[in-house]
Design a protein around this motif. Sequence first.
Motif, PDB file in Angstrom:
ATOM      1  N   THR A 195     -30.746   8.924 -20.225  1.00 31.71           N
ATOM      2  CA  THR A 195     -29.454   8.242 -20.143  1.00 31.71           C
ATOM      3  C   THR A 195     -29.629   6.739 -19.990  1.00 31.71           C
ATOM      4  O   THR A 195     -28.854   5.958 -20.544  1.00 31.71           O
TER       5      THR A 195
ATOM      6  N   LYS B 195     -24.787   6.942 -26.234  1.00 30.90           N
ATOM      7  CA  LYS B 195     -24.384   7.352 -24.888  1.00 30.90           C
ATOM      8  C   LYS B 195     -23.237   8.358 -24.926  1.00 30.90           C
ATOM      9  O   LYS B 195     -23.168   9.255 -24.084  1.00 30.90           O
TER      10      LYS B 195
ATOM     11  N   LEU C 138     -31.070   5.272 -23.449  1.00 31.30           N
ATOM     12  CA  LEU C 138     -30.160   5.265 -24.586  1.00 31.30           C
ATOM     13  C   LEU C 138     -29.534   3.893 -24.794  1.00 31.30           C
ATOM     14  O   LEU C 138     -29.372   3.430 -25.918  1.00 31.30           O
TER      15      LEU C 138
ATOM     16  N   ASP D  82     -23.434  16.808 -21.281  1.00 34.15           N
ATOM     17  CA  ASP D  82     -24.485  17.297 -20.395  1.00 34.15           C
ATOM     18  C   ASP D  82     -24.385  18.816 -20.293  1.00 34.15           C
ATOM     19  O   ASP D  82     -23.302  19.373 -20.135  1.00 34.15           O
TER      20      ASP D  82
ATOM     21  N   PHE E 272     -25.082  11.761 -26.088  1.00 44.02           N
ATOM     22  CA  PHE E 272     -26.117  12.302 -25.208  1.00 44.02           C
ATOM     23  C   PHE E 272     -25.927  11.922 -23.745  1.00 44.02           C
ATOM     24  O   PHE E 272     -26.796  12.165 -22.921  1.00 44.02           O
ATOM     25  N   GLY E 273     -24.799  11.323 -23.437  1.00 43.75           N
ATOM     26  CA  GLY E 273     -24.500  10.982 -22.054  1.00 43.75           C
ATOM     27  C   GLY E 273     -23.830  12.129 -21.331  1.00 43.75           C
ATOM     28  O   GLY E 273     -23.963  13.296 -21.692  1.00 43.75           O
ATOM     29  N   GLY E 274     -23.033  11.808 -20.321  1.00 44.29           N
ATOM     30  CA  GLY E 274     -22.480  12.821 -19.425  1.00 44.29           C
ATOM     31  C   GLY E 274     -21.555  13.836 -20.060  1.00 44.29           C
ATOM     32  O   GLY E 274     -21.529  14.994 -19.650  1.00 44.29           O
TER      33      GLY E 274
ATOM     34  N   LYS F 151     -29.827  18.088 -24.830  1.00 42.54           N
ATOM     35  CA  LYS F 151     -30.757  17.346 -23.989  1.00 42.54           C
ATOM     36  C   LYS F 151     -31.698  16.557 -24.885  1.00 42.54           C
ATOM     37  O   LYS F 151     -32.417  17.137 -25.714  1.00 42.54           O
TER      38      LYS F 151
END
Length: 474
Positions: free
Chosen positions: A14, A190, A17, A198, A193-195, A202
């Motif tokens: 994170t 982001k 990125l 999640d 592949f960010g929150g 991965k």
Amino acid sequence: MRLTRRQALAGAATGALGAAGVYELVDRLAGSPTRRRAVSRVEPLPAEQHVLGGVAVVEDEGVEVLVPPLHHQIVTARVTAGTSPKALRAARAELEHVLAGLDRSFPATPAGLGMVVAWGPPYFERYVPKPAGRHLPVDRRASGDEGRPVSALLDAVRFPSDPRDVALEENDLAVHLRSDSSDHVAAAAKAIFGGALDGILKATSIRKGFVGGGFGARSSLPKQMAMAAGVPGASLIPDTAQLFLGFTSTQKAALGPPRIVNLETLGLVDLREGYFRHGTTMHVSHIFEDLEAWYLNFDFRERVDTAFRPGQPARPGSQTLRQAAKDVATEASVETAYRRDGAIGHSAAIQTASRLRADHVAEDGTVYRKGTAIPQRVDFNTLDNPFFWSDDPKRDSLSPAPAAGLHFVVLHPTSDDFRRARLAMDGVLPDGTRLRFPPRARGQGFNSVLRATHRQNFLVPPRRHRSFPLAELL
């Protein structure tokens, strides 16, 4: 984020990125492309993910050259959503929600954001094996040669000139982001592949880089970047080079037209029920480039002979050399050069497998003339060693020391079509001719100064099926 390369290697995905590292210099050195301000969204999104609008064409040394986006980033990943149909369908909806939001925010142009979501063989084998068995396209030509059905998507292989330790990767997916704006690339990375995603995806690696030539006598971005990073041989790069090795790779005639790589265009593929129409295949590699060996061991004349073909006409210091349809090499001409000079040119050898042998009319009526290029290269120079970030630095042999290299990204109608072109680079020609070279021999084109570290093939679905393809059919 202005993390050092060492901090980026040690940090979580994170953080990496959005981290710039040495690439924060790109905008300062390259300036702001005028098209960033001039282009706005006026066209609907194409059915193909890989088609990017608004790409400028300039003339350099009398040759038309495409000006690709400045910033590039590839993020590879594995699926962590679970294997149940319910989990995969939910993941599909979540990913598409994020991607659709990015589509609304950024036009599909260099000024906005180019975004390709590609899926590797492990995804189809582990998560959607039954629908994949029914819907994955079949390569007609390869199937005929093998006497059995051969998928349009194949596992990557090591080639004769590859080091024995080349890693054949097994990522579930790869996302290629490209834009004139580093902020757009970072925002997209982001978002995906960010929150928000999640527990669904991965990241396994982050690969960054740039493309920027010295057209119009502007200073070469690759040279400036390599000099700033202290890469051995950086001072030897020509002052206006588009890439580290000095020659222009995006001339219009040497790249396939936007839709020639579609699965359906050249008739190489049985689409079966048509789920993947408007899709294509993608190969991704990382390659180290030995700049000192290239510029100190090869004079300009030999660099031209090596990059193009022995005897290629070239003005001293020229970087953009014509590669039009009428200049296309044949197996016979490549073999003649080999017998005469003990060498083959990189472009000439590949042209035997990468140019149309006859006129072709596509199903949409588009006419592609004999000699037209098929592959679409969308690769970019990098200072990654070999990646910007990895979830397993030991496995990927990551180092904080910058290194000149290339994240090689190329689109072909099938994985086997890429294989044929890459074998030609090693002197294994489409008609069965085998030009005998020791691995990485000096006469074998670029191979003596290149060293691949990682390879993987992917399938690029059409835009409508880019998120967890086939999951809705479980």
